[in-house]
Design a protein around this motif. Structure first.
Motif, PDB file in Angstrom:
ATOM      1  N   ALA A 131       7.687  12.804 -16.505  1.00 16.84           N
ATOM      2  CA  ALA A 131       7.909  12.486 -15.079  1.00 16.84           C
ATOM      3  C   ALA A 131       6.719  11.867 -14.557  1.00 16.84           C
ATOM      4  CB  ALA A 131       8.202  14.006 -14.263  1.00 16.84           C
ATOM      5  N   GLN A 132       5.425  12.394 -14.930  1.00 16.39           N
ATOM      6  CA  GLN A 132       4.098  11.462 -14.686  1.00 16.39           C
ATOM      7  C   GLN A 132       4.198  10.108 -15.369  1.00 16.39           C
ATOM      8  OE1 GLN A 132       1.471  11.708 -12.672  1.00 16.39           O
ATOM      9  NE2 GLN A 132       0.471  13.265 -13.674  1.00 16.39           N
ATOM     10  N   MET A 133       4.511   9.994 -16.590  1.00 18.54           N
ATOM     11  CA  MET A 133       4.640   8.631 -16.906  1.00 18.54           C
ATOM     12  C   MET A 133       5.502   7.602 -16.167  1.00 18.54           C
ATOM     13  SD  MET A 133       4.653   9.052 -21.176  1.00 18.54           S
ATOM     14  CE  MET A 133       5.527  10.495 -21.470  1.00 18.54           C
ATOM     15  N   GLY A 134       6.771   8.353 -15.962  1.00 16.55           N
ATOM     16  CA  GLY A 134       7.816   7.286 -15.142  1.00 16.55           C
ATOM     17  C   GLY A 134       7.216   7.156 -13.673  1.00 16.55           C
ATOM     18  N   VAL A 135       6.320   8.036 -12.974  1.00 16.89           N
ATOM     19  CA  VAL A 135       5.566   7.526 -11.689  1.00 16.89           C
ATOM     20  C   VAL A 135       4.626   6.553 -11.971  1.00 16.89           C
ATOM     21  CG1 VAL A 135       4.146   8.462 -10.106  1.00 16.89           C
ATOM     22  CG2 VAL A 135       5.965   9.917 -10.400  1.00 16.89           C
ATOM     23  N   HIS A 136       3.864   6.657 -13.155  1.00 17.02           N
ATOM     24  CA  HIS A 136       2.951   5.562 -13.336  1.00 17.02           C
ATOM     25  C   HIS A 136       3.582   4.255 -13.589  1.00 17.02           C
ATOM     26  CE1 HIS A 136      -0.909   7.863 -13.131  1.00 17.02           C
ATOM     27  NE2 HIS A 136      -0.163   9.008 -13.823  1.00 17.02           N
ATOM     28  N   LEU A 137       4.640   4.177 -14.403  1.00 15.05           N
ATOM     29  CA  LEU A 137       5.196   2.987 -14.493  1.00 15.05           C
ATOM     30  C   LEU A 137       6.066   2.342 -13.418  1.00 15.05           C
ATOM     31  CD1 LEU A 137       7.309   3.803 -17.899  1.00 15.05           C
ATOM     32  CD2 LEU A 137       5.197   2.383 -17.670  1.00 15.05           C
ATOM     33  N   VAL A 138       6.627   3.192 -12.573  1.00 15.24           N
ATOM     34  CA  VAL A 138       7.330   2.351 -11.314  1.00 15.24           C
ATOM     35  C   VAL A 138       6.236   2.265 -10.303  1.00 15.24           C
ATOM     36  CG1 VAL A 138       9.011   3.142  -9.673  1.00 15.24           C
ATOM     37  CG2 VAL A 138       9.433   3.814 -12.041  1.00 15.24           C
ATOM     38  N   PHE A 139       5.594   3.275 -10.036  1.00 15.72           N
ATOM     39  CA  PHE A 139       4.877   2.886  -8.680  1.00 15.72           C
ATOM     40  C   PHE A 139       3.165   2.115  -9.096  1.00 15.72           C
ATOM     41  CE2 PHE A 139       7.291   6.334  -7.633  1.00 15.72           C
ATOM     42  CZ  PHE A 139       7.834   6.209  -6.269  1.00 15.72           C
ATOM     43  N   PHE A 140       2.741   2.150 -10.186  1.00 10.14           N
ATOM     44  CA  PHE A 140       1.563   1.637 -10.457  1.00 10.14           C
ATOM     45  C   PHE A 140       1.669   0.266 -11.361  1.00 10.14           C
ATOM     46  CE2 PHE A 140       0.054   6.097  -9.870  1.00 10.14           C
ATOM     47  CZ  PHE A 140      -0.321   5.963  -8.554  1.00 10.14           C
ATOM     48  N   THR A 166       0.620  10.349  -4.657  1.00  9.08           N
ATOM     49  CA  THR A 166       1.067  11.814  -4.073  1.00  9.08           C
ATOM     50  C   THR A 166       1.726  12.179  -5.303  1.00  9.08           C
ATOM     51  OG1 THR A 166       0.921  10.698  -1.588  1.00  9.08           O
ATOM     52  CG2 THR A 166       2.028  12.894  -2.241  1.00  9.08           C
ATOM     53  N   LEU A 167       2.653  11.530  -5.801  1.00  7.26           N
ATOM     54  CA  LEU A 167       3.508  12.184  -6.752  1.00  7.26           C
ATOM     55  C   LEU A 167       2.788  12.397  -8.106  1.00  7.26           C
ATOM     56  CD1 LEU A 167       6.845  10.108  -6.528  1.00  7.26           C
ATOM     57  CD2 LEU A 167       6.478  12.399  -6.150  1.00  7.26           C
ATOM     58  N   ALA A 168       1.626  11.658  -8.278  1.00  5.15           N
ATOM     59  CA  ALA A 168       1.234  11.839  -9.429  1.00  5.15           C
ATOM     60  C   ALA A 168       0.040  13.078  -9.332  1.00  5.15           C
ATOM     61  CB  ALA A 168       0.098  10.570  -9.894  1.00  5.15           C
ATOM     62  N   VAL A 169      -0.509  13.346  -8.124  1.00  5.70           N
ATOM     63  CA  VAL A 169      -1.247  14.489  -7.708  1.00  5.70           C
ATOM     64  C   VAL A 169      -0.569  15.409  -7.985  1.00  5.70           C
ATOM     65  CG1 VAL A 169      -2.526  15.583  -6.036  1.00  5.70           C
ATOM     66  CG2 VAL A 169      -3.242  13.154  -6.573  1.00  5.70           C
ATOM     67  N   LEU A 170       0.610  15.483  -7.410  1.00 14.17           N
ATOM     68  CA  LEU A 170       1.604  16.722  -7.469  1.00 14.17           C
ATOM     69  C   LEU A 170       2.011  17.186  -8.715  1.00 14.17           C
ATOM     70  CD1 LEU A 170       3.832  15.984  -4.157  1.00 14.17           C
ATOM     71  CD2 LEU A 170       2.149  17.956  -4.376  1.00 14.17           C
ATOM     72  N   LEU A 218       0.752  -1.215   0.342  1.00 18.62           N
ATOM     73  CA  LEU A 218       0.129   0.075  -0.054  1.00 18.62           C
ATOM     74  C   LEU A 218       1.002   1.183  -0.008  1.00 18.62           C
ATOM     75  CD1 LEU A 218      -2.850   1.181   0.113  1.00 18.62           C
ATOM     76  CD2 LEU A 218      -2.681   1.098   2.684  1.00 18.62           C
ATOM     77  N   GLY A 219       1.873   1.276   0.646  1.00 21.98           N
ATOM     78  CA  GLY A 219       2.593   2.437   0.934  1.00 21.98           C
ATOM     79  C   GLY A 219       3.407   2.762  -0.576  1.00 21.98           C
ATOM     80  N   SER A 220       3.840   1.799  -1.323  1.00 24.30           N
ATOM     81  CA  SER A 220       4.141   2.251  -2.876  1.00 24.30           C
ATOM     82  C   SER A 220       2.935   2.897  -3.718  1.00 24.30           C
ATOM     83  CB  SER A 220       4.475   0.914  -3.643  1.00 24.30           C
ATOM     84  OG  SER A 220       4.659   1.166  -4.990  1.00 24.30           O
ATOM     85  N   TYR A 221       1.777   2.646  -3.524  1.00 21.48           N
ATOM     86  CA  TYR A 221       0.804   3.114  -4.315  1.00 21.48           C
ATOM     87  C   TYR A 221       0.327   4.522  -3.735  1.00 21.48           C
ATOM     88  CZ  TYR A 221      -0.306  -1.200  -6.314  1.00 21.48           C
ATOM     89  OH  TYR A 221      -0.144  -2.421  -7.237  1.00 21.48           O
ATOM     90  N   VAL A 222       0.350   4.750  -2.255  1.00 26.79           N
ATOM     91  CA  VAL A 222       0.154   6.088  -1.764  1.00 26.79           C
ATOM     92  C   VAL A 222       1.300   7.067  -2.203  1.00 26.79           C
ATOM     93  CG1 VAL A 222       0.036   7.464   0.690  1.00 26.79           C
ATOM     94  CG2 VAL A 222      -1.081   5.201   0.131  1.00 26.79           C
ATOM     95  N   ILE A 223       2.563   6.633  -2.236  1.00 27.87           N
ATOM     96  CA  ILE A 223       3.626   7.426  -2.805  1.00 27.87           C
ATOM     97  C   ILE A 223       3.376   7.908  -4.023  1.00 27.87           C
ATOM     98  CG2 ILE A 223       6.151   7.630  -3.407  1.00 27.87           C
ATOM     99  CD1 ILE A 223       6.637   5.998  -0.748  1.00 27.87           C
ATOM    100  N   GLY A 224       3.169   6.808  -5.025  1.00 30.22           N
ATOM    101  CA  GLY A 224       2.656   7.133  -6.471  1.00 30.22           C
ATOM    102  C   GLY A 224       1.526   7.836  -6.420  1.00 30.22           C
TER     103      GLY A 224
END
Length: 130
Positions: A69-78, A36-40, A28-34
């Motif tokens: 950066a948004q694509m990177g966040v989605h690829l790594v965290f989701f 948060t970063l996606a929203v920011l 769950l922590g990984s998804y919450v970080i992802g």
């Protein structure tokens, strides 16, 4: 008792992990970080586009950087695409998909750039319509 392939058997695919217990909080922590970063990053994109905080010619460049950066966040965290040994096929599929997208965009831009050169002049088109 037979202990062949199956949910309780000993045969597993490479990269398969045993089924976790009913606790879902470790991932769950990984998804919450992802999230948060996606929203920011989304808020930053809207802020850059809406308000004049950045030099006008730099806005499209900054929006492209934020989108990457948004694509990177989605690829790594989701999608959990990393460079680990279990994800070699995922990384290769992502690289191939990226190559196809670059070829499509590059080919489309090349066609559009040369389209005007290959078109008949407008005055000649008007003469033929009469």
């Amino acid at each position: 008792m037979w202990t062949g392939p199956g949910p309780t058997g000993g045969d597993r695919a490479p990269g398969d992990r045993p089924a976790p217990e009913s606790d879902f909080t470790p991932g769950l922590g990984s998804y919450v970080i992802g999230l948060t970063l996606a929203v920011l990053l989304t808020a930053a994109s809207f802020t850059v586009a809406r308000y004049g905080l950045v030099w006008k010619p730099g806005v499209p460049i900054l929006l492209v950087v934020l989108a990457i950066a948004q694509m990177g966040v989605h690829l790594v965290f989701f999608l959990h695409i990393t460079t680990g040994p279990d994800n070699t096929n995922n990384v290769m599929a992502l690289a191939f998909g990226t190559l196809i997208v670059i070829l499509l965009i590059g080919g489309s831009l090349w066609i559009m750039a040369n389209l005007n050169h290959n078109m008949m002049p407008m005055d000649e088109i008007m003469k033929r319509q009469r």
